[in-house]
Design an enzyme around this catalytic site. Structure first.
Site, PDB file in Angstrom:
ATOM      1  N   LEU A  33      33.625  42.556  43.374  1.00 40.36           N
ATOM      2  CA  LEU A  33      34.753  41.955  42.650  1.00 40.36           C
ATOM      3  C   LEU A  33      34.435  41.745  41.169  1.00 40.36           C
ATOM      4  CD1 LEU A  33      35.935  39.286  45.246  1.00 40.36           C
ATOM      5  CD2 LEU A  33      36.571  41.708  45.062  1.00 40.36           C
ATOM      6  N   HIS A  34      35.489  41.863  40.364  1.00 39.11           N
ATOM      7  CA  HIS A  34      35.395  41.617  38.925  1.00 39.11           C
ATOM      8  C   HIS A  34      36.660  40.879  38.504  1.00 39.11           C
ATOM      9  CE1 HIS A  34      38.150  44.971  38.767  1.00 39.11           C
ATOM     10  NE2 HIS A  34      37.257  45.771  39.330  1.00 39.11           N
ATOM     11  N   GLY A  36      39.322  41.796  37.250  1.00 39.98           N
ATOM     12  CA  GLY A  36      40.579  42.437  37.673  1.00 39.98           C
ATOM     13  C   GLY A  36      41.006  41.945  39.048  1.00 39.98           C
ATOM     14  N   HIS A  37      40.039  41.821  39.961  1.00 39.08           N
ATOM     15  CA  HIS A  37      40.369  41.296  41.293  1.00 39.08           C
ATOM     16  C   HIS A  37      40.796  39.830  41.203  1.00 39.08           C
ATOM     17  CE1 HIS A  37      37.436  44.585  42.427  1.00 39.08           C
ATOM     18  NE2 HIS A  37      38.439  44.850  43.239  1.00 39.08           N
ATOM     19  N   GLY A 147      46.348  46.026  42.267  1.00 43.58           N
ATOM     20  CA  GLY A 147      46.232  46.294  40.835  1.00 43.58           C
ATOM     21  C   GLY A 147      47.011  47.544  40.441  1.00 43.58           C
ATOM     22  N   GLN A 153      48.062  54.651  44.075  1.00 41.42           N
ATOM     23  CA  GLN A 153      47.844  53.910  45.324  1.00 41.42           C
ATOM     24  C   GLN A 153      49.000  52.931  45.566  1.00 41.42           C
ATOM     25  OE1 GLN A 153      43.985  52.170  46.760  1.00 41.42           O
ATOM     26  NE2 GLN A 153      44.760  50.313  45.825  1.00 41.42           N
ATOM     27  N   VAL A 180      43.404  44.849  34.011  1.00 44.41           N
ATOM     28  CA  VAL A 180      42.587  44.001  33.122  1.00 44.41           C
ATOM     29  C   VAL A 180      41.569  44.920  32.429  1.00 44.41           C
ATOM     30  CG1 VAL A 180      41.001  42.033  33.015  1.00 44.41           C
ATOM     31  CG2 VAL A 180      42.898  42.027  34.662  1.00 44.41           C
TER      32      VAL A 180
HETATM   33  O1  PAF Z   1      42.105  49.359  45.897  1.00 46.93           O
HETATM   34  C1  PAF Z   1      41.232  49.141  46.770  1.00 46.93           C
HETATM   35  O2  PAF Z   1      40.290  48.391  46.572  1.00 46.93           O
HETATM   36  C2  PAF Z   1      41.324  49.859  48.096  1.00 46.93           C
HETATM   37  O3  PAF Z   1      41.825  51.138  47.950  1.00 46.93           O
HETATM   38  C3  PAF Z   1      42.123  49.063  49.152  1.00 46.93           C
HETATM   39  C4  PAF Z   1      43.577  48.886  48.717  1.00 46.93           C
HETATM   40  C5  PAF Z   1      41.480  47.704  49.353  1.00 46.93           C
HETATM   41  C6  PAF Z   1      42.118  49.809  50.476  1.00 46.93           C
HETATM   42  O4  PAF Z   1      40.838  50.004  50.940  1.00 46.93           O
END
Ligand code: PAF
Length: 291
Positions: A33-34, A36-37, A147, A153, A180
């Site tokens: 995690l960073h 952005g998360h 994001g 995606q 971010v």
């Molecule tokens: O964006 C991500 O981190 C991944 O593609 C996700 C949406 C968690 C699916 O594994």
């Protein structure tokens, strides 16, 4: 903060969080995690009473020669960051819990999955759609937050939610959060950790080239030569190869030959020292583009 690693524990934790009609948001992640998360978590909090984050490095979305084994796994630090954000629940299944023996289902979203990263990474979006649908069914969130960094995606997940009439979450409760960026414009990504100091310095050319290209488009330059100029800029700045530089309709992801009234999006994937970086930016005279 509670951590669930089995479906049984997850379900009772989710039931407890929902008691009294409380709303639950899900932030799906692969960990590492960073900021952005953490922006996703903060956005999730605005839409719900409780926030769950999933941490699962999904093998189904990595190709055979991709970075599944090398993908950074920083579970203890991730939990520390989530707890500091007040996240109530972490869902961290192992591979065997997510894909038990005999698992045989594949979720495939045609159209929006097919070009761009879908062409460069065959099977990638099937893996994403499959795991995200499972995460939705496991957690049954009112809201899910992703994001915009992974613009394609987000389009795939929204298409799936619309096509399958999902109710938890409903397509309108799939929230996208703007990318971010570092001070020099580089989009935050867990994969930035792979960059050498030299590669990291060169990577700043990616947002620069994109912004210059967007300025040129808005000033009236034709699309094809502008995309070619972005590509040349990146190669000249030390990128090793380019997967794509594309201008697309922001919603359908169909190639845009000209800049019209509909919001367009510039999407780029390029490699530097073995690290694949992606980025995207809105190109519109009508205000920010939203999927
Ligand atoms: O964006 C991500 O981190 C991944 O593609 C996700 C949406 C968690 C699916 O594994």
């Amino acid at each position: 903060m509670q951590t669930a690693t089995t479906l049984e524990v997850l379900r009772s934790a989710v039931d407890a969080l929902r008691q009294g009609g409380k709303r639950l948001a899900l932030v799906p992640t692969m960990g590492a995690l960073h900021e952005g998360h953490l922006a996703l978590v903060r956005e999730a909090r605005k839409h719900a009473d409780a926030v769950a984050a999933s941490i699962f490095v999904n093998p189904k979305q990595f190709g055979p020669n991709e970075d599944l084994d090398a993908y950074p796994r920083t579970f203890a630090e991730d939990c520390r960051l989530l707890e500091a954000e007040g996240v109530e629940l972490v869902w961290a299944p192992g591979v065997a819990a997510m894909y038990p023996d005999g698992f045989a289902t594949n979720v495939s979203v045609a159209g929006v999955s097919e070009g761009l990263c879908g062409a460069a990474r065959p099977g990638h979006f099937d893996g994403v759609a499959t795991v995200v649908l499972k995460l939705f069914n496991q957690v049954r969130p009112d809201v899910a937050v992703f994001g915009e960094k992974d613009w394609q995606q987000l389009a795939v997940i929204r298409r799936m939610a619309r096509d399958l009439d999902l109710s938890a979450p409903h397509v309108d409760a799939i929230v996208g959060v703007p990318t971010v960026r570092e001070g020099d414009g580089l989009a935050l990504s867990s994969r930035n950790r792979y960059l050498s100091p030299e590669g990291r310095a060169r990577a700043a050319a990616l947002p620069q080239a994109m912004r210059e290209g967007i300025d040129a488009l808005l000033a009236g330059s034709a699309v094809a030569p502008t995309l070619a100029a972005i590509e040349a800029h990146l190669l000249q700045a030390g990128f090793d190869s380019i997967d794509y530089v594309s201008l697309v309709d922001a919603t359908s992801l169909e190639p845009a030959e000209t800049l019209g009234d509909a919001p367009a999006r510039l999407l780029v994937a390029a490699r530097i020292g073995g690290t694949r970086l992606i980025d995207n930016m809105g190109v519109t005279t009508q205000g920010p583009a939203r999927l």
